[in-house]
Design a protein around this motif. Structure first.
Motif, PDB file in Angstrom:
ATOM      1  N   ALA A  14      54.933 -62.448  31.099  1.00 30.78           N
ATOM      2  CA  ALA A  14      53.962 -63.502  30.814  1.00 30.78           C
ATOM      3  C   ALA A  14      54.648 -64.774  30.339  1.00 30.78           C
ATOM      4  CB  ALA A  14      52.968 -63.019  29.760  1.00 30.78           C
ATOM      5  N   PHE A  15      55.702 -64.635  29.523  1.00 33.19           N
ATOM      6  CA  PHE A  15      56.438 -65.807  29.034  1.00 33.19           C
ATOM      7  C   PHE A  15      57.057 -66.578  30.195  1.00 33.19           C
ATOM      8  CE2 PHE A  15      60.528 -67.690  27.809  1.00 33.19           C
ATOM      9  CZ  PHE A  15      60.095 -68.602  26.845  1.00 33.19           C
ATOM     10  N   PHE A  16      57.674 -65.862  31.133  1.00 34.31           N
ATOM     11  CA  PHE A  16      58.272 -66.545  32.280  1.00 34.31           C
ATOM     12  C   PHE A  16      57.198 -67.262  33.095  1.00 34.31           C
ATOM     13  CE2 PHE A  16      59.196 -66.735  36.791  1.00 34.31           C
ATOM     14  CZ  PHE A  16      60.411 -67.389  36.799  1.00 34.31           C
ATOM     15  N   GLU A  17      56.077 -66.585  33.337  1.00 34.77           N
ATOM     16  CA  GLU A  17      55.026 -67.176  34.167  1.00 34.77           C
ATOM     17  C   GLU A  17      54.438 -68.425  33.517  1.00 34.77           C
ATOM     18  OE1 GLU A  17      52.360 -67.896  37.218  1.00 34.77           O
ATOM     19  OE2 GLU A  17      54.260 -66.812  37.102  1.00 34.77           O
ATOM     20  N   ILE A  18      54.164 -68.351  32.207  1.00 35.98           N
ATOM     21  CA  ILE A  18      53.607 -69.517  31.498  1.00 35.98           C
ATOM     22  C   ILE A  18      54.604 -70.672  31.491  1.00 35.98           C
ATOM     23  CG2 ILE A  18      52.875 -70.363  29.237  1.00 35.98           C
ATOM     24  CD1 ILE A  18      51.731 -67.539  28.724  1.00 35.98           C
ATOM     25  N   THR A  19      55.861 -70.356  31.185  1.00 38.83           N
ATOM     26  CA  THR A  19      56.900 -71.392  31.136  1.00 38.83           C
ATOM     27  C   THR A  19      57.102 -72.042  32.494  1.00 38.83           C
ATOM     28  OG1 THR A  19      58.025 -70.132  29.406  1.00 38.83           O
ATOM     29  CG2 THR A  19      59.281 -71.882  30.478  1.00 38.83           C
ATOM     30  N   GLN A  20      57.159 -71.221  33.533  1.00 40.59           N
ATOM     31  CA  GLN A  20      57.410 -71.746  34.873  1.00 40.59           C
ATOM     32  C   GLN A  20      56.218 -72.545  35.393  1.00 40.59           C
ATOM     33  OE1 GLN A  20      60.219 -71.733  36.075  1.00 40.59           O
ATOM     34  NE2 GLN A  20      60.126 -72.045  38.282  1.00 40.59           N
ATOM     35  N   SER A  21      55.002 -72.062  35.151  1.00 38.53           N
ATOM     36  CA  SER A  21      53.810 -72.732  35.671  1.00 38.53           C
ATOM     37  C   SER A  21      53.550 -74.063  34.976  1.00 38.53           C
ATOM     38  CB  SER A  21      52.581 -71.827  35.507  1.00 38.53           C
ATOM     39  OG  SER A  21      52.713 -70.662  36.287  1.00 38.53           O
TER      40      SER A  21
ATOM     41  N   PHE B 138      59.410 -62.895  42.542  1.00 35.78           N
ATOM     42  CA  PHE B 138      59.404 -61.563  41.934  1.00 35.78           C
ATOM     43  C   PHE B 138      58.981 -61.635  40.464  1.00 35.78           C
ATOM     44  CE2 PHE B 138      61.806 -58.568  39.258  1.00 35.78           C
ATOM     45  CZ  PHE B 138      61.260 -57.368  39.699  1.00 35.78           C
ATOM     46  N   LEU B 139      59.543 -62.589  39.719  1.00 31.64           N
ATOM     47  CA  LEU B 139      59.220 -62.706  38.300  1.00 31.64           C
ATOM     48  C   LEU B 139      57.775 -63.150  38.086  1.00 31.64           C
ATOM     49  CD1 LEU B 139      62.465 -64.271  36.783  1.00 31.64           C
ATOM     50  CD2 LEU B 139      61.643 -61.936  36.540  1.00 31.64           C
ATOM     51  N   SER B 140      57.253 -63.979  38.997  1.00 30.98           N
ATOM     52  CA  SER B 140      55.857 -64.413  38.857  1.00 30.98           C
ATOM     53  C   SER B 140      54.881 -63.266  39.070  1.00 30.98           C
ATOM     54  CB  SER B 140      55.560 -65.552  39.839  1.00 30.98           C
ATOM     55  OG  SER B 140      55.492 -65.082  41.167  1.00 30.98           O
ATOM     56  N   LEU B 141      55.325 -62.233  39.799  1.00 27.79           N
ATOM     57  CA  LEU B 141      54.491 -61.051  40.032  1.00 27.79           C
ATOM     58  C   LEU B 141      54.737 -59.962  39.002  1.00 27.79           C
ATOM     59  CD1 LEU B 141      54.863 -60.736  43.914  1.00 27.79           C
ATOM     60  CD2 LEU B 141      52.907 -61.652  42.666  1.00 27.79           C
ATOM     61  N   TYR B 142      55.820 -60.083  38.250  1.00 27.00           N
ATOM     62  CA  TYR B 142      56.257 -59.008  37.353  1.00 27.00           C
ATOM     63  C   TYR B 142      55.199 -58.674  36.301  1.00 27.00           C
ATOM     64  CZ  TYR B 142      59.270 -56.397  34.160  1.00 27.00           C
ATOM     65  OH  TYR B 142      59.803 -55.432  33.347  1.00 27.00           O
ATOM     66  N   TRP B 143      54.598 -59.710  35.695  1.00 29.53           N
ATOM     67  CA  TRP B 143      53.627 -59.464  34.630  1.00 29.53           C
ATOM     68  C   TRP B 143      52.312 -58.906  35.174  1.00 29.53           C
ATOM     69  CZ3 TRP B 143      49.019 -62.277  33.140  1.00 29.53           C
ATOM     70  CH2 TRP B 143      48.636 -63.252  34.063  1.00 29.53           C
ATOM     71  N   LEU B 144      52.147 -58.967  36.499  1.00 26.39           N
ATOM     72  CA  LEU B 144      50.935 -58.443  37.133  1.00 26.39           C
ATOM     73  C   LEU B 144      51.180 -57.102  37.813  1.00 26.39           C
ATOM     74  CD1 LEU B 144      49.764 -61.806  38.716  1.00 26.39           C
ATOM     75  CD2 LEU B 144      48.694 -60.629  36.796  1.00 26.39           C
ATOM     76  N   THR B 145      52.282 -56.438  37.459  1.00 25.66           N
ATOM     77  CA  THR B 145      52.613 -55.150  38.069  1.00 25.66           C
ATOM     78  C   THR B 145      52.538 -54.063  36.999  1.00 25.66           C
ATOM     79  OG1 THR B 145      54.116 -56.339  39.543  1.00 25.66           O
ATOM     80  CG2 THR B 145      54.305 -53.947  39.504  1.00 25.66           C
ATOM     81  N   PRO B 146      51.331 -53.552  36.729  1.00 25.34           N
ATOM     82  CA  PRO B 146      51.145 -52.598  35.625  1.00 25.34           C
ATOM     83  C   PRO B 146      51.530 -51.167  36.007  1.00 25.34           C
ATOM     84  CG  PRO B 146      49.046 -53.038  36.670  1.00 25.34           C
ATOM     85  CD  PRO B 146      50.066 -53.882  37.391  1.00 25.34           C
ATOM     86  N   LEU B 147      52.795 -50.953  36.299  1.00 27.72           N
ATOM     87  CA  LEU B 147      53.272 -49.619  36.658  1.00 27.72           C
ATOM     88  C   LEU B 147      53.908 -48.916  35.467  1.00 27.72           C
ATOM     89  CD1 LEU B 147      53.906 -47.448  38.798  1.00 27.72           C
ATOM     90  CD2 LEU B 147      56.012 -48.699  39.329  1.00 27.72           C
ATOM     91  N   PHE B 148      54.490 -49.687  34.549  1.00 27.26           N
ATOM     92  CA  PHE B 148      55.273 -49.083  33.477  1.00 27.26           C
ATOM     93  C   PHE B 148      54.403 -48.392  32.428  1.00 27.26           C
ATOM     94  CE2 PHE B 148      57.883 -52.533  35.171  1.00 27.26           C
ATOM     95  CZ  PHE B 148      59.024 -51.825  35.492  1.00 27.26           C
ATOM     96  N   ASN B 149      53.227 -48.942  32.133  1.00 27.03           N
ATOM     97  CA  ASN B 149      52.406 -48.353  31.080  1.00 27.03           C
ATOM     98  C   ASN B 149      51.992 -46.911  31.362  1.00 27.03           C
ATOM     99  OD1 ASN B 149      52.606 -50.590  29.506  1.00 27.03           O
ATOM    100  ND2 ASN B 149      50.592 -51.410  29.987  1.00 27.03           N
ATOM    101  N   PRO B 150      51.487 -46.584  32.561  1.00 23.32           N
ATOM    102  CA  PRO B 150      51.160 -45.172  32.824  1.00 23.32           C
ATOM    103  C   PRO B 150      52.372 -44.255  32.686  1.00 23.32           C
ATOM    104  CG  PRO B 150      50.167 -46.581  34.486  1.00 23.32           C
ATOM    105  CD  PRO B 150      51.088 -47.448  33.677  1.00 23.32           C
ATOM    106  N   LEU B 151      53.532 -44.723  33.136  1.00 18.44           N
ATOM    107  CA  LEU B 151      54.745 -43.909  33.018  1.00 18.44           C
ATOM    108  C   LEU B 151      55.167 -43.771  31.561  1.00 18.44           C
ATOM    109  CD1 LEU B 151      56.797 -45.317  36.040  1.00 18.44           C
ATOM    110  CD2 LEU B 151      55.500 -43.186  35.935  1.00 18.44           C
TER     111      LEU B 151
END
Length: 308
Positions: free
Chosen positions: A252-259, A273-286
């Motif tokens: 989220a920090f990268f996306e806000i800073t970049q945008s 890739f980084l702009s999509l990173y905060w929208l890729t909720p794969l880690f929480n279930p794992l």
């Protein structure tokens, strides 16, 4: 001074580039990633809802978190799949604003829920005897409802202020619709929306950050002064939460800073890739599925029953 405006009916997403036949590989990778995220989140929601032993505050917050991640991934990944196979990367203005609305609800609910979960862990570890009286099912239900309603109503107001504004262009350098990129296309003054955004940033957002810092400072104090059992409990329940929080905050920090400021200069592909990173909720279930013993044990028992 107001710029010349035209009636804009669609938005061009200029961040896409020609990948030739590799687009089919990207399509398969993103489709598999979306299916894994969908399956993992749905599985954990069903496990929490179907097992009465998991009807505790922490798992209720987790259930809300997983529902929110279904919203975020479904607002983005089907859209990406269509755009990857398309030769013309455009999206209608109503659909663009609908995507913006859903993605911003996802972002707000995510950070608010993670903030409340840090306070929940603080009460559970620092005041275990008062935990059940403070964090009742009714209280948790009110907190979850407030988070979702606030996120939905807040950004509805932002969109209400933005939608009437005429646009002087229709090209944004993104692979999905982003509010700030659209706002920069506006011909007229967007001061009201910007002020509302800054008010949110410096009040609500930093209030959540302060709550998280306060909670973890108190938890660390108890860990250093408490028993070995207390430290083990804190580590087992706080590690996945803290990892999830740092992971989301980085993206989220990268996306806000970049945008907003465009100060981080990275290669185009890496930036996408980084702009999509905060929208890729794969880690929480794992993270939660593997680290929380109650969920892990239920998953193991279910797997053994299926094999039999």
């Amino acid at each position: 001074m107001q710029k010349n405006s035209t009636q804009v009916s669609y938005i061009i997403l200029s961040a896409y580039f020609d990948t030739g036949h590799l687009k089919y590989l990207y399509f398969i990778i993103i489709m598999l990633l979306y299916m894994v995220m969908l399956g993992a989140n749905v599985l954990l929601i069903v496990i929490i809802c179907m097992n009465r032993s998991l009807h505790e505050p922490m798992y209720m917050f987790l259930c809300s978190l997983f529902v929110n991640e279904l919203l975020g991934s479904t607002s983005l990944f089907p859209f990406l799949l269509v755009q990857i196979l398309s030769d013309v990367h455009t999206v209608s203005v109503p659909l663009c604003f609908l995507q913006i609305y859903c993605l911003y609800i996802y972002g707000k609910v995510e950070i608010f829920t993670l903030g409340v979960m840090s306070y929940d862990r603080y009460v559970a570890i620092c005041f275990p005897l008062q935990y059940n009286t403070q964090m009742t099912h009714y209280t948790v239900g009110k907190i979850i409802s407030f988070i979702w309603l606030y996120a939905a109503l807040y950004f509805a107001v932002v969109l209400y202020l933005t939608l009437p504004l005429p646009l002087c262009g229709n090209i944004i350098d993104k692979v999905y619709c982003d509010f700030y990129s659209i706002a920069k296309l506006a011909c007229s003054d967007t001061t009201a929306s910007k002020i509302l955004g800054l008010v949110y940033l410096f009040t609500v957002f930093f209030s959540v950050i302060l709550l998280i810092i306060f909670s973890y400072m108190k938890i660390l104090k108890v860990c250093f002064s408490g028993s070995k059992q207390t430290r083990q409990k804190a580590i087992s329940t706080c590690t996945p939460h803290l990892t999830s929080l740092l992971n989301f905050s980085f993206g989220a920090f990268f996306e806000i800073t970049q945008s907003r400021f465009n100060v981080i200069h990275v290669p185009h592909m890496f930036g996408v890739f980084l702009s999509l990173y905060w929208l890729t909720p794969l880690f929480n279930p794992l993270l939660y599925g593997l680290n929380l013993s109650k969920i892990r044990n239920i998953c193991i028992r279910a797997t053994v029953c299926v094999r039999r």
